[in-house]
Each structure stands twice: as C-alpha cells, then as structure tokens.
Write an enzyme that holds these catalytic residues in place. Sequence first.
Site, PDB file in Angstrom:
ATOM      1  N   GLY A  56     -26.893  36.141  -3.029  1.00  0.00           N
ATOM      2  CA  GLY A  56     -26.253  34.849  -2.759  1.00  0.00           C
ATOM      3  C   GLY A  56     -25.078  35.054  -1.841  1.00  0.00           C
ATOM      4  O   GLY A  56     -24.573  36.167  -1.695  1.00  0.00           O
ATOM      5  N   CYS A  84     -28.327  42.382  -4.789  1.00  0.00           N
ATOM      6  CA  CYS A  84     -27.059  42.018  -4.137  1.00  0.00           C
ATOM      7  C   CYS A  84     -26.126  41.259  -5.082  1.00  0.00           C
ATOM      8  O   CYS A  84     -25.627  41.831  -6.026  1.00  0.00           O
ATOM      9  CB  CYS A  84     -27.316  41.246  -2.845  1.00  0.00           C
ATOM     10  SG  CYS A  84     -28.017  42.310  -1.614  1.00  0.00           S
ATOM     11  N   TYR A  85     -25.948  39.948  -4.867  1.00  0.00           N
ATOM     12  CA  TYR A  85     -25.055  39.193  -5.756  1.00  0.00           C
ATOM     13  C   TYR A  85     -25.497  39.386  -7.211  1.00  0.00           C
ATOM     14  O   TYR A  85     -24.668  39.573  -8.110  1.00  0.00           O
ATOM     15  CB  TYR A  85     -25.080  37.704  -5.398  1.00  0.00           C
ATOM     16  CG  TYR A  85     -24.107  36.880  -6.209  1.00  0.00           C
ATOM     17  CD1 TYR A  85     -22.801  36.707  -5.766  1.00  0.00           C
ATOM     18  CD2 TYR A  85     -24.475  36.313  -7.432  1.00  0.00           C
ATOM     19  CE1 TYR A  85     -21.883  35.973  -6.510  1.00  0.00           C
ATOM     20  CE2 TYR A  85     -23.569  35.580  -8.178  1.00  0.00           C
ATOM     21  CZ  TYR A  85     -22.276  35.412  -7.720  1.00  0.00           C
ATOM     22  OH  TYR A  85     -21.374  34.695  -8.466  1.00  0.00           O
ATOM     23  N   HIS A 168     -31.927  44.223   0.060  1.00  0.00           N
ATOM     24  CA  HIS A 168     -32.985  43.220  -0.148  1.00  0.00           C
ATOM     25  C   HIS A 168     -34.376  43.858  -0.057  1.00  0.00           C
ATOM     26  O   HIS A 168     -34.882  44.063   1.052  1.00  0.00           O
ATOM     27  CB  HIS A 168     -32.866  42.123   0.907  1.00  0.00           C
ATOM     28  CG  HIS A 168     -31.674  41.257   0.703  1.00  0.00           C
ATOM     29  ND1 HIS A 168     -31.655  40.221  -0.199  1.00  0.00           N
ATOM     30  CD2 HIS A 168     -30.446  41.293   1.269  1.00  0.00           C
ATOM     31  CE1 HIS A 168     -30.476  39.643  -0.182  1.00  0.00           C
ATOM     32  NE2 HIS A 168     -29.715  40.279   0.697  1.00  0.00           N
ATOM     33  N   GLU A 170     -37.075  42.432  -0.620  1.00  0.00           N
ATOM     34  CA  GLU A 170     -38.062  41.404  -0.251  1.00  0.00           C
ATOM     35  C   GLU A 170     -38.232  41.222   1.253  1.00  0.00           C
ATOM     36  O   GLU A 170     -39.226  40.661   1.692  1.00  0.00           O
ATOM     37  CB  GLU A 170     -37.686  40.066  -0.914  1.00  0.00           C
ATOM     38  CG  GLU A 170     -36.408  39.395  -0.410  1.00  0.00           C
ATOM     39  CD  GLU A 170     -35.123  39.915  -1.072  1.00  0.00           C
ATOM     40  OE1 GLU A 170     -35.165  41.004  -1.662  1.00  0.00           O
ATOM     41  OE2 GLU A 170     -34.083  39.232  -0.962  1.00  0.00           O
ATOM     42  N   SER A 221     -51.896  11.037   3.844  1.00  0.00           N
ATOM     43  CA  SER A 221     -51.855  11.014   5.305  1.00  0.00           C
ATOM     44  C   SER A 221     -53.119  11.628   5.889  1.00  0.00           C
ATOM     45  O   SER A 221     -53.348  11.551   7.089  1.00  0.00           O
ATOM     46  CB  SER A 221     -50.658  11.828   5.785  1.00  0.00           C
ATOM     47  OG  SER A 221     -50.851  13.193   5.436  1.00  0.00           O
ATOM     48  N   GLY A 222     -53.906  12.278   5.027  1.00  0.00           N
ATOM     49  CA  GLY A 222     -55.064  13.004   5.538  1.00  0.00           C
ATOM     50  C   GLY A 222     -54.719  14.452   5.814  1.00  0.00           C
ATOM     51  O   GLY A 222     -55.589  15.276   6.072  1.00  0.00           O
ATOM     52  N   GLY A 223     -53.431  14.797   5.756  1.00  0.00           N
ATOM     53  CA  GLY A 223     -53.001  16.185   5.942  1.00  0.00           C
ATOM     54  C   GLY A 223     -53.378  17.022   4.725  1.00  0.00           C
ATOM     55  O   GLY A 223     -53.819  16.489   3.702  1.00  0.00           O
ATOM     56  N   ASP A 225     -51.595  18.774   2.514  1.00  0.00           N
ATOM     57  CA  ASP A 225     -50.850  18.645   1.252  1.00  0.00           C
ATOM     58  C   ASP A 225     -51.280  17.415   0.457  1.00  0.00           C
ATOM     59  O   ASP A 225     -51.573  17.492  -0.730  1.00  0.00           O
ATOM     60  CB  ASP A 225     -49.339  18.558   1.510  1.00  0.00           C
ATOM     61  CG  ASP A 225     -48.851  19.688   2.390  1.00  0.00           C
ATOM     62  OD1 ASP A 225     -49.596  20.678   2.527  1.00  0.00           O
ATOM     63  OD2 ASP A 225     -47.748  19.585   2.940  1.00  0.00           O
ATOM     64  N   SER A 226     -51.304  16.254   1.141  1.00  0.00           N
ATOM     65  CA  SER A 226     -51.621  15.043   0.384  1.00  0.00           C
ATOM     66  C   SER A 226     -53.090  15.026  -0.018  1.00  0.00           C
ATOM     67  O   SER A 226     -53.448  14.446  -1.050  1.00  0.00           O
ATOM     68  CB  SER A 226     -51.231  13.788   1.164  1.00  0.00           C
ATOM     69  OG  SER A 226     -51.977  13.654   2.338  1.00  0.00           O
ATOM     70  N   THR A 227     -53.951  15.676   0.748  1.00  0.00           N
ATOM     71  CA  THR A 227     -55.368  15.701   0.376  1.00  0.00           C
ATOM     72  C   THR A 227     -55.581  16.593  -0.853  1.00  0.00           C
ATOM     73  O   THR A 227     -56.291  16.220  -1.790  1.00  0.00           O
ATOM     74  CB  THR A 227     -56.232  16.217   1.554  1.00  0.00           C
ATOM     75  OG1 THR A 227     -55.915  15.444   2.707  1.00  0.00           O
ATOM     76  CG2 THR A 227     -57.712  16.079   1.246  1.00  0.00           C
ATOM     77  N   LYS A 363     -47.423  26.858   1.560  1.00  0.00           N
ATOM     78  CA  LYS A 363     -48.510  26.189   2.281  1.00  0.00           C
ATOM     79  C   LYS A 363     -49.851  26.931   2.148  1.00  0.00           C
ATOM     80  O   LYS A 363     -50.884  26.314   1.885  1.00  0.00           O
ATOM     81  CB  LYS A 363     -48.122  26.103   3.755  1.00  0.00           C
ATOM     82  CG  LYS A 363     -49.040  25.272   4.588  1.00  0.00           C
ATOM     83  CD  LYS A 363     -48.597  23.843   4.538  1.00  0.00           C
ATOM     84  CE  LYS A 363     -49.466  22.945   5.375  1.00  0.00           C
ATOM     85  NZ  LYS A 363     -48.982  21.562   5.305  1.00  0.00           N
TER      86      LYS A 363
END
Length: 507
Positions: A56, A84-85, A168, A170, A221-223, A225-227, A363
């Site tokens: 952080g 770290c933090y 880090h 990651e 929207s047809g994208g 995510d929403s599909t 995603k």
Amino acid sequence: MSFSHFDRAIAVFDFGSQYSQLIVRRIRELGFQALLHQPGQVGEIGRPSAIILSGGPRSTSEPDAPDIDFDRLMEYGVPVLGICYGMQLLNLKCGGRIHPGTTREYGPALLRPAVADGLMAGITDSQVWMSHSDTCERPESARVLAENQDGIPVALQWDDRMFGIQFHPEVSHSQQGGRMLANFLAMAKDPAKFEIGAFKDRLVAETREIVAGRPVVCGVSGGVDSTVLAALLHEAGVDVRCLFVDNGLLRKNEVQDVVAQFEEIGIQIEVIHAADRFLTALAGVEDPEEKRRIIGKLFVDVFFSAAGDIQLLAQGTLFPDVIESATSGSIASTIKTHHNRVSQIMELARQGKVLEPLSDLFKDEVRALGRAMGLNPRVLGRHPFPGPGLAVRCPGAITEERLEIIREADEIFIDALRRHGLYDSVWQAYAAVLPCKTVGVKGDERVHEAPVVLRAVASQDAMTAEWVRLPGEFLAEVSNRILNGVPGVSRVLYDISTKPPASIEWE
Ligand code: XMP
C-alpha cells in the site's frame, strides 16, 4: 449484495496497492481461488485457506495508517504472507519496529535467499521489484529468509506460519515471484482450486439463492459482460427482463444481431427504440464531453422509465471496474463509475437491490465462464464497443448521414477482418468519419466528400494499445471497397497512433 463463491479461498486484504488485483490474478493463474477484501472485512471472509496482506502507498507510522484486527486475523489459524506494507504491519504486530524512510526505493533489487526451505524453496539469487520507503527492524525472534544486495533483510518469518517480503512477487519484474507465491500456497490449508466449471456451478447456485424468486431487470448491450451475465441469470432459472436501449448510435444490423444472439441463449430481450430521442438531443452538439453527458443522462432516463419498479437490478460490473474506478483515470472506468453513481443505482444499492455476480472476475475469466456455459465463441470473441456507441467515432456534429457512412464503412472493414481470419487477433477495430471534406475525383467530376479513418489496435486491457500492422494488400482491399461502395466518402486513412498518447476511440 455479496457473493462468496468459495470456501477455503486465499483471502487477499487490500491495503491500497496498485498491485492488489494482480496478486489475486497470479494466485488464480496458479490454479487456486483468491478473493480480495478490505481490511475492515476481516471478520466476514468465511473460512480462508491462507491470507495475504497487500502492499500500500501509506506508512505504518502515519497516525491513521490502515490497520487490521490482528487478533481476528490470527483466529483463522492459516498461513499469512505480508507484502511490503503488509510485511511492515506484521512486523509491528510481531514486536518489531518500523523506520520511516525519506526516499522511496522503487525498482529492481537483488534478492539473496538466506535459507532454502519454505517460502524460499528453490529460489536462487534473482531480481525482485521493490516499492517502499519504510524499513523493518525485526524482533530478535524473527528469522531472516532473504537479504538484498546490501545485506538488508527483505524477507522475514516471525513464526511457523507468518511471513513477510519487502518486494512484490506478483509483478513480472520479480523473476521468481511466481515460485515464491507457489511456495506460500503450498502451505495453505486445503486451498480451493480455481476451476471455471466448478466456479460456474457455484455462481449459478448462489445467484439462485440470492435472487430468491424475485424478478430481475438487466440492461444488456450485446457485449461479452452483459451477455454472460444474462446467460448466468437464465441458467439460474431467474425471471429476468433484459432491456436493450437502441440509442441510434449502434452499428449496422446491431439490433437484429443482438436480438438473435440472445435468442440463441433462450432469452427474449426487450428493445427500447429511442434513436430519435438521442439524435434529437445530440443535434448540433460538437463538444465530445457534452455529447457523452447527453448520452449518459438520456440512457439512464430511458432505461429506468422502461424498467419501471425494480426489485433487483443485475449489473455486469467486473473486478477491474470495482477498483479501477477508484484508482485509474481510464475513460471506460470513469464511465462505469459515472453509471454506478447515478442516483437511481445508488438508491437501489442502498436498498440491497443491485446484483453484481461477475464482480470477482477478470475479463478473460468472464469469457471462460461464458465458454463453460456453452455460449457461442463468436459472442465471446466480440470486440469491446463503447457505451456512447458511434458518437465517439463521429467527431463534430452527429447526423444520420454521417452515422450511415460509419455503419457502411465499419461493416466492410469488420467483414474483411473476419474473412481474412484477422478479427480475433485484433483487440478492437472500427471505422470513424472525420468532420471535414476532402477533394476527390469521381467520374469526371471533382467532389468534396468525407474522409473515413480505419483503426485497429492490439491491447491486453485497453489501458495501452499498439496499432495493428495490417497487411498492405488487406488495407488496399478494404479501402477499395469503401471508396467504391460507400456514398459520400472520397478518402480512406489508416490510424497509426499508439495509446498513449492517442486513445483507442476518436473522441
Ligand atoms: P479509450 O478511447 O479511452 O478507450 O482508449 C479504452 C476502451 O474503453 C472504451 N471506451 C468506452 N467504453 N464508455 C464505454 O463503455 C465510454 O464512454 C468509452 N470510451 C471508450 C473503448 O472502446 C476502449 O475499449
């Protein structure tokens, strides 16, 4: 309204690092489920299999520095790793001290393991990525696991299950970071695997349970995510009403295509025909931000008046949206934030009526979820399309004629990308029309018509993008088809700008 998904996940507590999500991502890449929590949620994380405290930007010596209920943390009885933090916090809790630094050590450093077991098993001298200013003075009892090039301890172990690292693991610049995370996960108590099929079953069951028979409204929207969201609700047997706003700024045949796409999943969507309202409100408006404002506001008005009384609103918010809205300046996230902040949604959220089943997913994981639900690969591979639609590809005043040029040119371009097998190797591609006239010769006459711009970019996450080196022959074919087939166009340009500084969209 929260989804817990899995017992025995790795719990990652977010102390504000820009890399907190990356930790979650790396753990999932190693095959285990990880979930991100805020430090205040320490009592509400179910049964974790291990705990990570992220880095952080703050210093533990600041008066209101982020803290965590340590006794509660210890009650879980699982391994804990501070980064770290997180390491500095653990060091303080374990009786060590922190020395505030004046400069921030940022960048590569050399890691020299001092032991060869546990966290350091199989780790050799290698580069790690540092980003800190304070340093730890360890309590006597702590074991040094590794030092940096100057002999300063950068990895500590306080007892048999508490570890801290000053760098880090990651980020990809930490050469053996993945191995160190894997070493830590090997100590986790029966960690849950991240396997998309099982995840899907769990998410479907949990969605059904949370919805509890109530009707759900979902904007689509047809994208991707929403599909995927709608398909998930459908699979959970939820009574879902999917609303699709036709704002008049869609691509050629988009309404029919989206209707058909949902029919394939077994969902009948409701199309709200509002093109006239949007185009009337946008008439003569040239300022890009003003256009977005008009479109955003009208969308909300049109959507909520069509939705009526909402008992539950489902949103396709993804994991990066949740954090990015707070930390990044990307337009996409600003818009999503803007949408999330509209008063109607805030009020519904206050009443516990907003459902965000995808909010723990990246995603590519949403795409994997869609595949696990048997969705058409063509749908899952769809390029992103911005909420304000063709408006951001139509600089200057928007008119039906100019939108028509974009639609025709865009269809030619996208169709050619598909036929040449190039569509899937491109993050996003589109045609835009410029607000000027350029001279041309058609037949025997000089004409003054619009220039069309083609843009195709490669990207991982839309934050940065590179223009795609499409073959010259391919561009020649597309250009000829546009110049000969789209009325009102006398020139075709190819956009060779990287992001940054250029954005992906034209406005
Ligand atoms: P830029 O143009 O900022 O775009 O490089 C990055 C990504 O975000 C999309 N984009 C938007 N998406 N509302 C959206 O939903 C918007 O206002 C918006 N503006 C840009 C863009 O298509 C790209 O994928």
